[in-house]
Design an enzyme around this catalytic site. Structure first.
Site, PDB file in Angstrom:
ATOM      1  N   GLY A  69     -57.997  32.281   3.560  1.00  0.00           N
ATOM      2  CA  GLY A  69     -58.409  31.746   2.273  1.00  0.00           C
ATOM      3  C   GLY A  69     -57.465  30.680   1.761  1.00  0.00           C
ATOM      4  N   SER A  70     -57.985  29.764   0.965  1.00  0.00           N
ATOM      5  CA  SER A  70     -57.135  28.787   0.283  1.00  0.00           C
ATOM      6  C   SER A  70     -56.415  29.487  -0.866  1.00  0.00           C
ATOM      7  CB  SER A  70     -57.984  27.633  -0.239  1.00  0.00           C
ATOM      8  OG  SER A  70     -58.600  26.932   0.823  1.00  0.00           O
ATOM      9  N   GLY A  71     -55.447  28.796  -1.451  1.00  0.00           N
ATOM     10  CA  GLY A  71     -54.680  29.384  -2.542  1.00  0.00           C
ATOM     11  C   GLY A  71     -53.327  29.906  -2.117  1.00  0.00           C
ATOM     12  N   LYS A  83     -54.060  36.827   9.801  1.00  0.00           N
ATOM     13  CA  LYS A  83     -53.499  37.854   8.914  1.00  0.00           C
ATOM     14  C   LYS A  83     -54.450  39.048   8.872  1.00  0.00           C
ATOM     15  CE  LYS A  83     -53.216  35.311   5.194  1.00  0.00           C
ATOM     16  NZ  LYS A  83     -53.950  34.146   5.740  1.00  0.00           N
ATOM     17  N   ASP A 138     -60.925  38.258   7.519  1.00  0.00           N
ATOM     18  CA  ASP A 138     -60.314  37.392   8.529  1.00  0.00           C
ATOM     19  C   ASP A 138     -60.496  37.979   9.930  1.00  0.00           C
ATOM     20  OD1 ASP A 138     -59.566  35.797   6.460  1.00  0.00           O
ATOM     21  OD2 ASP A 138     -57.413  36.145   6.632  1.00  0.00           O
ATOM     22  N   HIS A 143     -53.347  38.090  -2.839  1.00  0.00           N
ATOM     23  CA  HIS A 143     -54.660  37.750  -3.376  1.00  0.00           C
ATOM     24  C   HIS A 143     -54.813  38.239  -4.814  1.00  0.00           C
ATOM     25  CE1 HIS A 143     -55.242  37.915   1.053  1.00  0.00           C
ATOM     26  NE2 HIS A 143     -55.863  36.769   0.806  1.00  0.00           N
ATOM     27  N   CYS A 164     -25.065  24.098 -33.450  1.00  0.00           N
ATOM     28  CA  CYS A 164     -23.878  23.248 -33.583  1.00  0.00           C
ATOM     29  C   CYS A 164     -22.664  24.065 -34.022  1.00  0.00           C
ATOM     30  CB  CYS A 164     -24.146  22.115 -34.573  1.00  0.00           C
ATOM     31  SG  CYS A 164     -22.751  20.988 -34.780  1.00  0.00           S
ATOM     32  N   SER A 216     -21.781  18.050 -27.336  1.00  0.00           N
ATOM     33  CA  SER A 216     -20.550  17.996 -28.125  1.00  0.00           C
ATOM     34  C   SER A 216     -19.328  18.172 -27.239  1.00  0.00           C
ATOM     35  CB  SER A 216     -20.564  19.079 -29.210  1.00  0.00           C
ATOM     36  OG  SER A 216     -21.599  18.847 -30.140  1.00  0.00           O
TER      37      SER A 216
END
EC number: 2.7.1.28
Length: 578
Positions: A56-58, A109, A114, A221, A404, A447
């Protein structure tokens, strides 16, 4: 409500992302009609084994970022967090086969989609007479008991890309590469942790965490992990991760023990800052070495992400010299880091600090100011600034971040600590130089830098003489340096306004017969008047310059602090009868 994403459309984001990668990388080409990226020099691989991966993309830069000589031949990308279609996988296998390769290894994977899609494409390709094998990567160390689905494939997959790519580059055959890689894949483990989940384009976050919780053992995922724990310092989190990964009661543990040699990946899951990643890398290396583990190589960066997930995964791979040689082999893959072939453990990481140059003899206190008076002056300045802390912070809230007073108080306390050490105060030049270093180290912020510049430059004229004309020249030198680097000028509503006003009065010290206290008294009054006048000025420098002048109706806190310093000096010298 779905989270915001920088996309053209939810449906086309995976295609657009891959097109952008290929457009910006001359070493890649898209396979027409498919979401497939291939090496542009594919035709030069005749007689070699091809390596294909994907999912998968991502997870960018995985997997297309690892295409190149010495790594992958091509990648098949699915939609976000979805397995690529069988047709595209088969098309990629055919493309590399028709380019003259002698076999294809699929690196997959361990996810159901897959496995099914790559497996089906492999069987179809074999039916066509193409030589194809598949290695399934299972490196997740999160689950402590055996599950039917097995371990998930995580960032360790990238190391398999590298090892297999190096073997293919050596000219090894498909069967031997498959055997070698299958063995090596069993010597690693990965564990992730995250501050929150991620969100697929067009959808909401996949899970929610309380403000003080983090998720341990999550996947890539957006799925939840195995345990939720309270946020803790990085050292504690990394210790927990390493304990979990190496615990022998965990069926999926990595057998790392004292004397082991490992490759470590500190992998950004997408949303961590580089600062956080560096802290985690330091902890992981330090804690592994503390267990007697040799870190042979450390890869730190983004290798396999989960969109914008603000988390990290640690991967440990046990290595010997032959495997390390494969990790070190050259590659042109853009997402693989350039690493020195040097062990992390055992390398000298700290260079000795430079020695201080020998101090030349310098003029001692003169002009009616003794070392005792100098000590009293410094002490009064410190107590004055500490007493003004809240007032200066209040003034700063209108135009800055309200610190400051705290900054000046911190500097004052550092000086008090130094005075307790009983330093020699006979040489004004040395005193100013030491104060410069102290403020640069301890005061911090703009400073600290400005005072450091001022004092460093002011010390130079005082090395030769310390009479009143030279003190005036020292003031001029300090202001010149401050203006040169700070880019402020009188009238810009900064501390320079008070300093400049005092410096103009100090010019009288350059005249014959001038006295210390009368001139200093006038200088203090001028500095205080200049500080008060800053409330009617438009800021021309510093953070206040970004604020509307209508909101600036109080004096500049830096100018007030500078005037208060002059007042403290005057009061001590008047009391001492200087």
């Amino acid at each position: 409500m779905s989270s915001k994403k920088m996309v053209n459309s939810v449906e086309g984001c995976a295609d657009d992302a891959l097109a952008g990668l290929v457009a910006s990388n001359p070493d890649l080409q898209l396979l027409q009609g498919h979401r497939v990226a291939l090496r542009s020099d594919l035709d030069t691989l005749k007689g070699r084994v091809a390596l294909l991966s994907g999912g998968g993309s991502g997870h960018e830069p995985a997997h297309a970022g690892f295409i190149g000589k010495g790594m992958l031949t091509g990648v098949i990308a699915g939609s976000v967090f979805a397995s690529p279609p069988v047709g595209s996988i088969l098309a990629a296998i055919r493309a590399v086969a028709q380019a003259g390769t002698v076999g294809t290894l699929l690196i997959v994977k361990n996810y159901t989609g897959d496995r099914l899609n790559f497996g089906l494409a492999m069987e179809q390709a074999k039916a066509e007479g193409i030589s194809v094998e598949m290695v399934i990567v299972e490196d997740d160390s999160a689950f402590t008991v055996l599950k039917k689905a097995g371990r998930r494939g995580l960032c360790g997959t990238v190391l398999i890309h590298k090892v297999a790519g190096a073997l293919a580059e050596e000219g090894m055959g498909l069967e031997e590469i498959t055997k070698r890689v299958s063995v090596i894949a069993k010597t690693m483990g990965t564990l992730g942790v995250s501050l929150s989940s991620c969100s697929v384009p067009g959808a909401t976050h996949t899970f929610e965490l309380a403000a003080d919780e983090i998720e341990l053992g999550l996947g890539i995922h957006g799925e939840a992990g195995v345990r939720r724990i309270k946020i803790a310092p990085v050292d504690q989190i990394v210790t927990l991760m390493l304990d979990h990964m190496t615990n022998t009661s965990n069926i999926f543990h990595v057998p790392v023990r004292s004397g082991s040699s490992v490759v470590l990946i500190v992998n950004n899951l997408g949303g961590l800052s580089f600062l956080e990643l560096g802290i985690i890398a330091d902890a992981a290396i330090r804690l592994l070495e503390g267990r007697g583990v040799k870190v042979a190589r450390a890869l730190v960066g983004t290798f396999m992400s989960a969109l914008e997930m603000p988390g990290v995964s640690l991967t440990l791979m046990l290595v010997d010299e032959p495997v390390l040689k494969l990790i070190d082999a050259e590659t042109t893959a853009k997402a693989w880091p350039h690493m020195a072939k040097v062990s992390v453990t055992g390398r000298k990481r700290i260079r000795a600090a430079p020695t201080e140059p020998p101090e030349a003899p310098e003029a001692t206190a003169a002009g009616g100011v003794t070392s005792k008076q100098m000590a009293l002056v410094l002490d009064r300045i410190c107590t004055t600034l500490i007493g003004l802390e809240e007032h200066l912070n209040a003034l700063d809230r209108a135009a800055g971040d309200g610190d400051c007073g705290s900054t000046h108080s911190r500097a004052a306390k550092a000086i008090q600590g130094w005075l307790k050490e009983g330093p020699s105060l006979t040489s004004p030049a040395q005193v100013l130089s030491r104060l410069s270093v102290l403020l640069l180290e301890r005061m911090g912020g703009s400073s600290g830098a400005l005072y450091g510049l001022f004092l460093t430059a002011a010390a130079q004229p005082l090395k030769a003489k310390t009479d009143l004309p030279t003190w005036s020249a020292a003031m001029d030198a300090g202001l010149e340096s401050m203006q040169k680097y700070g880019k402020a000028a009188p009238g810009d509503r900064t501390m320079l306004d008070s300093l400049w006003a005092a410096a103009q009065e100090f010019q009288a010290w350059k005249s014959p017969g001038a006295s210390l206290l009368p001139v200093l008294t006038k200088a203090v009054k001028s500095a205080e008047a200049a500080a008060e006048a800053t409330k009617n000025m438009e800021a021309g420098a510093g953070r206040a310059s970004y604020i509307s002048s209508a909101q600036l109706d109080q004096p500049d806190p830096g100018a007030v602090a500078a005037a208060a310093i002059f007042r403290a000096i005057l009061e001590v010298l008047q009391t001492q009868g200087a």
